[in-house]
Structure formats: C-alpha cells, structure tokens
Design a protein around this motif. Structure first.
Motif, PDB file in Angstrom:
ATOM      1  N   THR A   1      13.159  10.998  10.922  1.00  0.00           N
ATOM      2  CA  THR A   1      13.739  11.920  11.898  1.00  0.00           C
ATOM      3  C   THR A   1      12.755  12.295  12.994  1.00  0.00           C
ATOM      4  O   THR A   1      13.159  12.823  14.035  1.00  0.00           O
ATOM      5  CB  THR A   1      14.229  13.193  11.194  1.00  0.00           C
ATOM      6  OG1 THR A   1      13.112  13.821  10.530  1.00  0.00           O
ATOM      7  CG2 THR A   1      15.296  12.859  10.149  1.00  0.00           C
ATOM      8  N   ASP A   2      11.461  12.044  12.771  1.00  0.00           N
ATOM      9  CA  ASP A   2      10.439  12.324  13.768  1.00  0.00           C
ATOM     10  C   ASP A   2       9.193  11.530  13.402  1.00  0.00           C
ATOM     11  O   ASP A   2       8.902  11.339  12.211  1.00  0.00           O
ATOM     12  CB  ASP A   2      10.117  13.818  13.808  1.00  0.00           C
ATOM     13  CG  ASP A   2       9.138  14.159  14.931  1.00  0.00           C
ATOM     14  OD1 ASP A   2       9.456  13.916  16.105  1.00  0.00           O
ATOM     15  OD2 ASP A   2       8.031  14.659  14.626  1.00  0.00           O
TER      16      ASP A   2
ATOM     17  N   LEU B   1      10.831  12.970   7.438  1.00  0.00           N
ATOM     18  CA  LEU B   1      11.858  12.200   6.751  1.00  0.00           C
ATOM     19  C   LEU B   1      13.004  13.060   6.237  1.00  0.00           C
ATOM     20  O   LEU B   1      12.835  14.253   5.976  1.00  0.00           O
ATOM     21  CB  LEU B   1      11.229  11.456   5.556  1.00  0.00           C
ATOM     22  CG  LEU B   1       9.968  10.633   5.831  1.00  0.00           C
ATOM     23  CD1 LEU B   1       9.343  10.178   4.523  1.00  0.00           C
ATOM     24  CD2 LEU B   1      10.289   9.438   6.724  1.00  0.00           C
ATOM     25  N   ARG B   2      14.173  12.423   6.083  1.00  0.00           N
ATOM     26  CA  ARG B   2      15.316  13.048   5.408  1.00  0.00           C
ATOM     27  C   ARG B   2      15.808  12.066   4.352  1.00  0.00           C
ATOM     28  O   ARG B   2      16.032  10.886   4.642  1.00  0.00           O
ATOM     29  CB  ARG B   2      16.430  13.377   6.386  1.00  0.00           C
ATOM     30  CG  ARG B   2      17.593  14.140   5.722  1.00  0.00           C
ATOM     31  CD  ARG B   2      18.628  14.577   6.733  1.00  0.00           C
ATOM     32  NE  ARG B   2      19.704  15.342   6.098  1.00  0.00           N
ATOM     33  CZ  ARG B   2      19.681  16.657   5.915  1.00  0.00           C
ATOM     34  NH1 ARG B   2      18.636  17.361   6.338  1.00  0.00           N
ATOM     35  NH2 ARG B   2      20.707  17.272   5.338  1.00  0.00           N
TER      36      ARG B   2
ATOM     37  N   SER C   1      11.019  15.988   4.207  1.00  0.00           N
ATOM     38  CA  SER C   1       9.625  15.868   3.770  1.00  0.00           C
ATOM     39  C   SER C   1       8.836  15.196   4.881  1.00  0.00           C
ATOM     40  O   SER C   1       9.390  14.808   5.918  1.00  0.00           O
ATOM     41  CB  SER C   1       9.522  15.043   2.483  1.00  0.00           C
ATOM     42  OG  SER C   1      10.006  13.719   2.685  1.00  0.00           O
ATOM     43  N   SER C   2       7.553  15.057   4.672  1.00  0.00           N
ATOM     44  CA  SER C   2       6.712  14.317   5.608  1.00  0.00           C
ATOM     45  C   SER C   2       5.747  13.454   4.809  1.00  0.00           C
ATOM     46  O   SER C   2       5.457  13.740   3.644  1.00  0.00           O
ATOM     47  CB  SER C   2       5.941  15.258   6.532  1.00  0.00           C
ATOM     48  OG  SER C   2       5.017  16.036   5.798  1.00  0.00           O
TER      49      SER C   2
ATOM     50  N   GLY D   1       0.798  -1.219   0.000  1.00  0.00           N
ATOM     51  CA  GLY D   1       0.000   0.000   0.000  1.00  0.00           C
ATOM     52  C   GLY D   1       0.826   1.263   0.000  1.00  0.00           C
ATOM     53  O   GLY D   1       0.289   2.355   0.189  1.00  0.00           O
ATOM     54  N   SER D   2       2.139   1.156  -0.198  1.00  0.00           N
ATOM     55  CA  SER D   2       2.978   2.344  -0.312  1.00  0.00           C
ATOM     56  C   SER D   2       4.120   2.048  -1.268  1.00  0.00           C
ATOM     57  O   SER D   2       4.255   0.925  -1.761  1.00  0.00           O
ATOM     58  CB  SER D   2       3.502   2.784   1.072  1.00  0.00           C
ATOM     59  OG  SER D   2       4.300   1.785   1.661  1.00  0.00           O
ATOM     60  N   SER D   3       4.962   3.031  -1.520  1.00  0.00           N
ATOM     61  CA  SER D   3       5.940   2.864  -2.604  1.00  0.00           C
ATOM     62  C   SER D   3       7.378   3.175  -2.239  1.00  0.00           C
ATOM     63  O   SER D   3       8.272   2.949  -3.039  1.00  0.00           O
ATOM     64  CB  SER D   3       5.530   3.749  -3.793  1.00  0.00           C
ATOM     65  OG  SER D   3       5.441   5.103  -3.390  1.00  0.00           O
ATOM     66  N   SER D   4       7.652   3.688  -1.057  1.00  0.00           N
ATOM     67  CA  SER D   4       9.008   4.110  -0.722  1.00  0.00           C
ATOM     68  C   SER D   4       9.550   3.337   0.473  1.00  0.00           C
ATOM     69  O   SER D   4       8.841   2.563   1.112  1.00  0.00           O
ATOM     70  CB  SER D   4       9.023   5.618  -0.444  1.00  0.00           C
ATOM     71  OG  SER D   4       8.091   5.943   0.572  1.00  0.00           O
ATOM     72  N   LEU D   5      10.833   3.559   0.768  1.00  0.00           N
ATOM     73  CA  LEU D   5      11.490   2.926   1.900  1.00  0.00           C
ATOM     74  C   LEU D   5      11.810   3.979   2.937  1.00  0.00           C
ATOM     75  O   LEU D   5      12.488   4.968   2.643  1.00  0.00           O
ATOM     76  CB  LEU D   5      12.787   2.236   1.442  1.00  0.00           C
ATOM     77  CG  LEU D   5      13.738   1.717   2.537  1.00  0.00           C
ATOM     78  CD1 LEU D   5      13.046   0.688   3.425  1.00  0.00           C
ATOM     79  CD2 LEU D   5      14.993   1.131   1.895  1.00  0.00           C
ATOM     80  N   GLU D   6      11.321   3.788   4.142  1.00  0.00           N
ATOM     81  CA  GLU D   6      11.640   4.692   5.243  1.00  0.00           C
ATOM     82  C   GLU D   6      11.782   3.876   6.518  1.00  0.00           C
ATOM     83  O   GLU D   6      11.064   2.909   6.734  1.00  0.00           O
ATOM     84  CB  GLU D   6      10.572   5.783   5.425  1.00  0.00           C
ATOM     85  CG  GLU D   6       9.141   5.304   5.423  1.00  0.00           C
ATOM     86  CD  GLU D   6       8.484   5.353   4.061  1.00  0.00           C
ATOM     87  OE1 GLU D   6       8.992   6.053   3.170  1.00  0.00           O
ATOM     88  OE2 GLU D   6       7.468   4.667   3.879  1.00  0.00           O
ATOM     89  N   PHE D   7      12.740   4.268   7.352  1.00  0.00           N
ATOM     90  CA  PHE D   7      12.989   3.514   8.576  1.00  0.00           C
ATOM     91  C   PHE D   7      13.596   4.421   9.633  1.00  0.00           C
ATOM     92  O   PHE D   7      14.144   5.493   9.339  1.00  0.00           O
ATOM     93  CB  PHE D   7      13.900   2.318   8.314  1.00  0.00           C
ATOM     94  CG  PHE D   7      15.108   2.620   7.486  1.00  0.00           C
ATOM     95  CD1 PHE D   7      16.244   3.181   8.050  1.00  0.00           C
ATOM     96  CD2 PHE D   7      15.100   2.351   6.121  1.00  0.00           C
ATOM     97  CE1 PHE D   7      17.357   3.455   7.294  1.00  0.00           C
ATOM     98  CE2 PHE D   7      16.211   2.630   5.339  1.00  0.00           C
ATOM     99  CZ  PHE D   7      17.352   3.190   5.928  1.00  0.00           C
ATOM    100  N   ALA D   8      13.480   3.972  10.889  1.00  0.00           N
ATOM    101  CA  ALA D   8      13.944   4.762  12.026  1.00  0.00           C
ATOM    102  C   ALA D   8      15.451   4.957  11.964  1.00  0.00           C
ATOM    103  O   ALA D   8      16.210   4.057  11.598  1.00  0.00           O
ATOM    104  CB  ALA D   8      13.547   4.077  13.323  1.00  0.00           C
TER     105      ALA D   8
END
Length: 387
Positions: A166-167, A143-144, A121-122, A85-92
């Motif tokens: 980042t938050d 995000l960064r 971005s957010s 259901g999403s397209s990008s990679l983001e992690f802590a």
C-alpha cells in the motif's frame, strides 16, 4: 533481498570460496516400491516440476532475477523476485499511490477469490534492489494482508497468504518487477501448498549473467540440462527459514589470514546482488586484493578503487564449505565480479563487490550466477554445480 525480520532470527540485531573442488561426487538416488494399492494413490498425488523463465534486472551489473506469477480470479499477471532471503509474498497493488515504477499492480476488487485479511504491517530490508547498502532504513514496504489464488509455472495454490503493498519508500521505484516471493528454507505460501499437493520439496535456480541469459527457476525439481558434472550438497547450518551454510574459511588469490581462516555461517540470498561481510572480514579480503581499495564515505558501507585499476587486479575469492559426506569443497567468486560499476558521485571510482555490514555474512548473485543451485527444503541441504 534480506529482510530485517529474518535478520532478527540470524543476528538478533533488529527489534520488530585456492583449493579446487574435489573430484565430482555422484549422488545416488534410491527408490522404494510402494505397496500394491498405494502406488495408484501416489501416482495421483504426484505433481511434475515446472520451469519459470527469469529476466535479469541489469544496470551495469546483474541485480535481480524475476519472473511472472498470476494472482486472483480471473488471474492477474504480476512479476516477482524469487527471493531466498525472505519468506513472504508481497506485491504492488492499486492501493499504492507511491508505487510509481511502471509495473503491473494487482487490483483486489477484480478478483472473486480475494479475501481481505484486514491486517496492516510494515517490513524493512537489510539489502535492497541494487548493490548499494541500505542507509537510513530506506527500503520499507507498508502492507495489507489477504489471501487469494496464486499460480506459478502453471501450478495453482488456493487461499495463499499474501500482502498488498500500500506504500513504499522511493528506493523501490527503480524496480522493473511488482514484488517479492520469498523462497525460504521453510516452505510457506504457494510452495507449501504445492508440496502438500505432492510436489517434491525443492527448487533449482539457474541465475545466469545478463550476457548469457535464459535464467530459470525450476519448482519441484532440478533441470540437469543446465549444468555439467554432479551436484555437491552441503547441509543447512540452521533450523530456521534462512538458507545458510557453515564455512571453515575464506581465501583470496590462494592466500588467507587468521581472521579469514575462521569458522563462520554464511547466508545465501538470491535477492541480493553482491556480498556482505562484517567490516573486519571485508577489509581483510580487500587487503589481499589491493591496499588501494578504500571505503567510500559518500556511501557508508561501500568500498572502491580507480576503475582503471580493475582489469589488472586478481580477485578470486574462494569460500570453503563441507559437503554432506564431510568432504571439503569451494564456491568461487571470480575476479570478473570485483567491480559492480562506477559510483554516481565519482564515475572514475568503481564500487567493489563486498559491502561492510557488521553482524551479517551473506553472498548473493555475484556467487550464485556461477553455479546451478539446488535449494532442497525436504532434506534441508543446498546443492551446487558449476555452469
């Protein structure tokens, strides 16, 4: 999870399955002999499929399935939800002071291959970690951007675009995983890189209930040991990054209504645990289960009924689809999925599996865990076989 950035493409609302399945159909695959001289090149380019074990975040009901990847040089292991259901990679990351859940956090300063993209971005999500609706935009990540080497199931991609968290809002702090790896219908990130290296452009998901275990993601192939019979394939409804199929109708316990017997497009989201339908559709389904299923004003968008009533209620939901050969088949959510557990504000009242969300028709884990699913990016189709 379903991100609002995707929801914009689907519904333009955000600004920044009682007939049985037809007889099994055999899918015939044909091969073409490569010209002499090209065969060795093709052989060199081929990458074998790989399996990634998945854990199930279980909190009274199955919520999310997640597995390990590694990022950086030397590699740092993190855990992510493989989210269609999403397209990008983001992690802590270690840049995140609000990431209080006890999960591995990526330290970019310890990776010799990390490149800071410098862009902030957010991202907001329309569905969150559990079964409760998103209220007051309470699932937001800051995000960064950056790039680094990413390895999944032993397969390595370099210079992969990613985002460091980042938050994050407090709703994420129950997560037993570090982040989210988008697996949308348009290959991006590490998956796109592996396809360019010769990996077949599809993946299989075995999202089992917690009671069964051994959940698994197969990247670049299909694990036929995980299901019996043949896969039934249906064509993608759209041309975007959202996995979605067209449905001619819905029936409940063998009955339907004029509203339910209406064509609609349904999103398939491995990162969402239950089901979202518009308010009128949700209430039409509930009316065929029990008139005593009512909205719970304490959590807008949810519905519930006395927990003592759940075992006696038939609640078989059949969602109809049409396969690539024009034949009808159903995907079924069984009665066992009706309850997702007691409400926190009233333990005698159990939340039911469908949340109301006007403008969005979406099924998640409550359906997917009853099928082996194939997400065929190359042929823009989805396949299903009961497990």
């Amino acid at each position: 999870m379903f991100s609002f950035s995707w929801f914009l493409l689907v519904a333009s609302l955000y600004t920044s399955i009682t007939s049985a399945c037809p007889e099994p159909q055999k899918i015939t695959l044909q091969s073409r002999v490569a010209p002499h001289g090209q065969a060795n090149s093709l052989k060199r380019r081929q990458i074998s499929p790989t399996n990634v074990p998945l854990a199930d975040f279980f909190k009274g009901t199955d919520l999310q399935w997640f597995g390990n990847i590694s990022v950086g040089t030397p590699p740092q292991e993190i855990s992510v939800v493989f989210d269609t259901g999403s397209s990008s990679l983001e992690f802590a990351s270690t840049l995140c002071n609000s990431c209080t859940n006890p999960v591995p956090k990526f330290d970019s300063s310890k990776s010799s291959t990390f490149v800071d993209g410098g862009r902030t971005s957010s991202i907001s999500f329309a569905t969150g970690v559990g079964v409760d609706p998103v209220i007051n935009n309470d699932y937001v990540l800051r995000l960064r951007s950056g790039t680094d080497t990413v390895t999944v199931g032993g397969l390595t991609s370099r210079n992969v675009a990613l985002n460091l968290i980042t938050d994050q809002t407090p709703a994420f702090n129950i997560d037993p995983f570090s982040g989210i790896q988008g697996m949308g219908a348009r290959a991006q990130g590490f998956f796109a890189s592996l396809i360019n290296q010769g990996l077949p452009a599809l993946f299989g998901m075995f999202l089992t209930p917690n009671s069964i275990g051994n959940a698994e993601l197969t990247i670049g192939g299909i694990d036929e040991s995980k299901f019996d019979g043949d896969l039934v394939f249906a064509p993608q409804a759209g041309t975007g990054a959202t996995w979605e199929l067209r449905s001619p109708g819905i029936s409940v316990n063998g009955r339907t209504t004029s509203l339910l017997n209406t064509r609609r497009t349904i999103i398939f989201d491995s990162g969402t645990s239950n089901v979202l339908f518009s308010t009128d559709t949700a209430e039409a389904i509930y009316a065929l289960i029990s008139p005593d299923i009512k909205p719970n004003s304490a959590e807008p968008g949810t519905y519930g009924i006395a927990c003592s009533r759940i075992p006696s209620l038939p609640a078989k939901i059949d969602i109809a689809f049409t396969d690539v050969n024009g034949r009808a088949f159903n995907l079924t959510i069984p009665s066992s999925e009706l309850s997702v557990g007691p409400f926190a504000n009233n333990p005698s009242l159990c939340q039911t599996l469908i949340n109301a969300f006007d403008g969005l028709e979406l099924v998640g884990g409550s359906l997917l865990k009853h099928y082996y699913s194939v997400w065929d990016v190359g042929n823009q189709r989805m396949g299903f076989a009961p497990i």
